[in-house]
Design a protein around this motif. Structure first.
Motif, PDB file in Angstrom:
ATOM      1  N   GLU A 205       0.834  -1.208   0.000  1.00  0.00           N
ATOM      2  CA  GLU A 205       0.000   0.000   0.000  1.00  0.00           C
ATOM      3  C   GLU A 205       0.868   1.258   0.000  1.00  0.00           C
ATOM      4  O   GLU A 205       0.563   2.241  -0.697  1.00  0.00           O
ATOM      5  CB  GLU A 205      -0.919  -0.007   1.225  1.00  0.00           C
ATOM      6  CG  GLU A 205      -1.930   1.133   1.251  1.00  0.00           C
ATOM      7  CD  GLU A 205      -2.942   1.059   0.118  1.00  0.00           C
ATOM      8  OE1 GLU A 205      -3.556   2.107  -0.209  1.00  0.00           O
ATOM      9  OE2 GLU A 205      -3.137  -0.047  -0.446  1.00  0.00           O
TER      10      GLU A 205
ATOM     11  N   TRP B 145       2.145   1.809  -3.481  1.00  0.00           N
ATOM     12  CA  TRP B 145       1.097   2.364  -4.348  1.00  0.00           C
ATOM     13  C   TRP B 145       0.912   3.859  -4.064  1.00  0.00           C
ATOM     14  O   TRP B 145       0.772   4.662  -5.002  1.00  0.00           O
ATOM     15  CB  TRP B 145      -0.220   1.616  -4.129  1.00  0.00           C
ATOM     16  CG  TRP B 145      -0.373   0.379  -4.962  1.00  0.00           C
ATOM     17  CD1 TRP B 145      -0.390  -0.907  -4.530  1.00  0.00           C
ATOM     18  CD2 TRP B 145      -0.515   0.330  -6.383  1.00  0.00           C
ATOM     19  NE1 TRP B 145      -0.545  -1.771  -5.580  1.00  0.00           N
ATOM     20  CE2 TRP B 145      -0.633  -1.040  -6.732  1.00  0.00           C
ATOM     21  CE3 TRP B 145      -0.557   1.282  -7.389  1.00  0.00           C
ATOM     22  CZ2 TRP B 145      -0.789  -1.452  -8.056  1.00  0.00           C
ATOM     23  CZ3 TRP B 145      -0.701   0.863  -8.710  1.00  0.00           C
ATOM     24  CH2 TRP B 145      -0.819  -0.476  -9.037  1.00  0.00           C
ATOM     25  N   GLN B 146       0.898   4.224  -2.828  1.00  0.00           N
ATOM     26  CA  GLN B 146       0.716   5.638  -2.469  1.00  0.00           C
ATOM     27  C   GLN B 146       1.872   6.485  -3.012  1.00  0.00           C
ATOM     28  O   GLN B 146       1.667   7.603  -3.496  1.00  0.00           O
ATOM     29  CB  GLN B 146       0.620   5.791  -0.947  1.00  0.00           C
ATOM     30  CG  GLN B 146      -0.645   5.226  -0.323  1.00  0.00           C
ATOM     31  CD  GLN B 146      -1.895   6.025  -0.694  1.00  0.00           C
ATOM     32  OE1 GLN B 146      -1.826   7.109  -1.287  1.00  0.00           O
ATOM     33  NE2 GLN B 146      -3.060   5.488  -0.330  1.00  0.00           N
ATOM     34  N   ASP B 147       3.077   5.941  -2.965  1.00  0.00           N
ATOM     35  CA  ASP B 147       4.242   6.662  -3.474  1.00  0.00           C
ATOM     36  C   ASP B 147       4.158   6.827  -4.992  1.00  0.00           C
ATOM     37  O   ASP B 147       4.427   7.915  -5.525  1.00  0.00           O
ATOM     38  CB  ASP B 147       5.513   5.900  -3.097  1.00  0.00           C
ATOM     39  CG  ASP B 147       6.763   6.600  -3.601  1.00  0.00           C
ATOM     40  OD1 ASP B 147       7.039   7.733  -3.171  1.00  0.00           O
ATOM     41  OD2 ASP B 147       7.465   6.015  -4.452  1.00  0.00           O
TER      42      ASP B 147
ATOM     43  N   ALA C  70       1.505   9.371  -5.772  1.00  0.00           N
ATOM     44  CA  ALA C  70       1.958  10.723  -5.438  1.00  0.00           C
ATOM     45  C   ALA C  70       2.849  11.287  -6.547  1.00  0.00           C
ATOM     46  O   ALA C  70       2.779  12.481  -6.872  1.00  0.00           O
ATOM     47  CB  ALA C  70       2.705  10.703  -4.103  1.00  0.00           C
TER      48      ALA C  70
ATOM     49  N   SER D 229      -9.099   8.991  -7.435  1.00  0.00           N
ATOM     50  CA  SER D 229      -8.795   8.139  -6.275  1.00  0.00           C
ATOM     51  C   SER D 229      -7.679   7.162  -6.635  1.00  0.00           C
ATOM     52  O   SER D 229      -7.353   6.952  -7.813  1.00  0.00           O
ATOM     53  CB  SER D 229     -10.033   7.362  -5.849  1.00  0.00           C
ATOM     54  OG  SER D 229     -10.388   6.417  -6.851  1.00  0.00           O
ATOM     55  N   LEU D 230      -7.119   6.539  -5.622  1.00  0.00           N
ATOM     56  CA  LEU D 230      -6.073   5.548  -5.844  1.00  0.00           C
ATOM     57  C   LEU D 230      -6.619   4.368  -6.649  1.00  0.00           C
ATOM     58  O   LEU D 230      -5.930   3.839  -7.539  1.00  0.00           O
ATOM     59  CB  LEU D 230      -5.515   5.062  -4.511  1.00  0.00           C
ATOM     60  CG  LEU D 230      -4.440   3.960  -4.584  1.00  0.00           C
ATOM     61  CD1 LEU D 230      -3.237   4.427  -5.394  1.00  0.00           C
ATOM     62  CD2 LEU D 230      -4.011   3.532  -3.173  1.00  0.00           C
TER      63      LEU D 230
END
Length: 359
Positions: free
Chosen positions: A66, A69-71, A74, A90-91
């Motif tokens: 997770e 994925w966030q990195d 971003a 959204s992601l």
């Protein structure tokens, strides 16, 4: 009885090796074909700018946690596509466009492995002769350059505008066609009969005709690259006229005029229609000429396949235009273009195989 000395040509073992190498190259062609289709889908679904880094050696794996994925998300948020088109995405929505571009890049890497590993094996076993070695090395180099060109294309959409350059997109497509055609031609050559020293004839100029057709189809496909790169397919969704006009207003309106061929939506679509019509008429003429030449066997079959391919491609093109570029049809249209070019190369190869007395 008069004795005749014949050149026995390659041994059965050598011919078997040629067939194995040809099968390998045909498999590479199939992978390139799939790659072109994936690339088209990536473009049509606006997925190509979702990966903003290029890691040719270390980018095999997708984000595995997770946090990863966030990195990745971003990083995407720092570029124009997110800021101007997908603000608030959204992601989960990001993952939808990420996966297709990831598959696109992964498939390119798999193609490299599928080429390099058999090449090394065949080379070690002594199957690759001096005539074939530079051709295969050239293919590998071209494949690597295509990866660099792909990233050069993507970079154009990471600067100011959330869209890649139509010039770079078309160059990327054209280079893919070049590699595909080269690999296909070498593979076809490995399936042919060994040369006998007799000069192949050109019935009714059909071989030259097929060569001209291949060039015309290639130019038309490149025109399609500018159609995709400028989204010109979403304008003038009527046929045979363009919103009721045979010669739409603003045609060749840029200065200098030739820039209209690459940057003006009206001119780009008009030119693509014109080229597509010319392809259809030229293939029909080629098909009719083959009857007058009395072709038989595989050469005749290949020419029939060219005619079938152009009929399918015209139908796909018209459907894509009239239905305002639905993704499945647009992707099928791109795939159909490469299939048509493939059939023409097959016909050209078969016509080169015909020798006097073998029509």
């Amino acid at each position: 009885m008069i004795g005749v000395t014949l050149d026995d040509g390659p041994s059965p073992e050598e011919m078997a090796r040629r067939r194995v190498i040809a099968a390998w190259l045909f498999a590479i062609c199939a992978m390139i074909y799939v790659m072109v289709l994936i690339g088209g889908l990536t473009r049509l679904t606006y997925s190509g700018l979702s990966m903003v880094e290029w890691k040719p050696l270390t980018g095999w794996l997708p984000p595995m946690s997770e946090a990863a994925w966030q990195d990745t998300f971003a990083k995407y948020q720092g570029f124009p596509e997110y800021q101007k088109l997908n603000l608030g995405m959204s992601l989960a929505e990001f993952k939808e466009i990420f996966w297709l571009e990831y598959i696109h890049r992964l498939w390119g890497r798999l193609m490299g492995v599928a080429f390099l590993v058999p090449f090394v094996v065949f080379f070690i076993r002594g199957w690759i002769g001096k005539d074939l070695l530079p051709k295969l090395l050239g293919m590998f180099v071209l494949g690597g350059l295509q990866g660099v060109l792909g990233w050069y294309m993507v970079k154009s959409g990471l600067v100011d505008e959330p869209d890649v350059s139509a010039y770079r997109l078309t160059a990327h497509l054209g280079f893919a066609l070049l590699i595909y055609a080269y690999v296909l031609w070498v593979a076809l050559g490995l399936t042919g009969r060994p040369a006998t020293g007799r000069e192949a004839i050109d019935p009714a100029g059909l071989r030259r005709y097929a060569g001209g057709l291949a060039l015309l189809v290639a130019v038309t496909i490149l025109s399609g690259g500018f159609m995709a790169g400028t989204n010109a397919g979403f304008a003038y969704n009527t046929f045979p006229t363009m919103d009721g006009a045979w010669l739409p207003e603003g045609l060749f309106g840029l200065t200098p005029w030739y820039l209209s061929l690459f940057e003006d939506i009206t001119t780009i679509q008009f030119t693509h229609r014109l080229l597509a019509t010319l392809v259809f008429l030229s293939v029909a003429g080629f098909w009719l000429a083959s009857f007058r030449a009395g072709l038989a066997g595989r050469a005749r079959l290949a020419v029939h396949f060219v005619m079938v391919a152009v009929l399918v491609q015209v139908s796909l093109g018209l459907s894509t235009l009239l239905l305002i570029v639905p993704v499945p049809l647009a992707a099928a249209h791109q795939a159909g273009a490469v299939a048509l070019l493939s059939m023409i190369f097959w016909a050209l190869h078969e016509l080169r195989q015909r020798e006097e007395g073998e029509l």
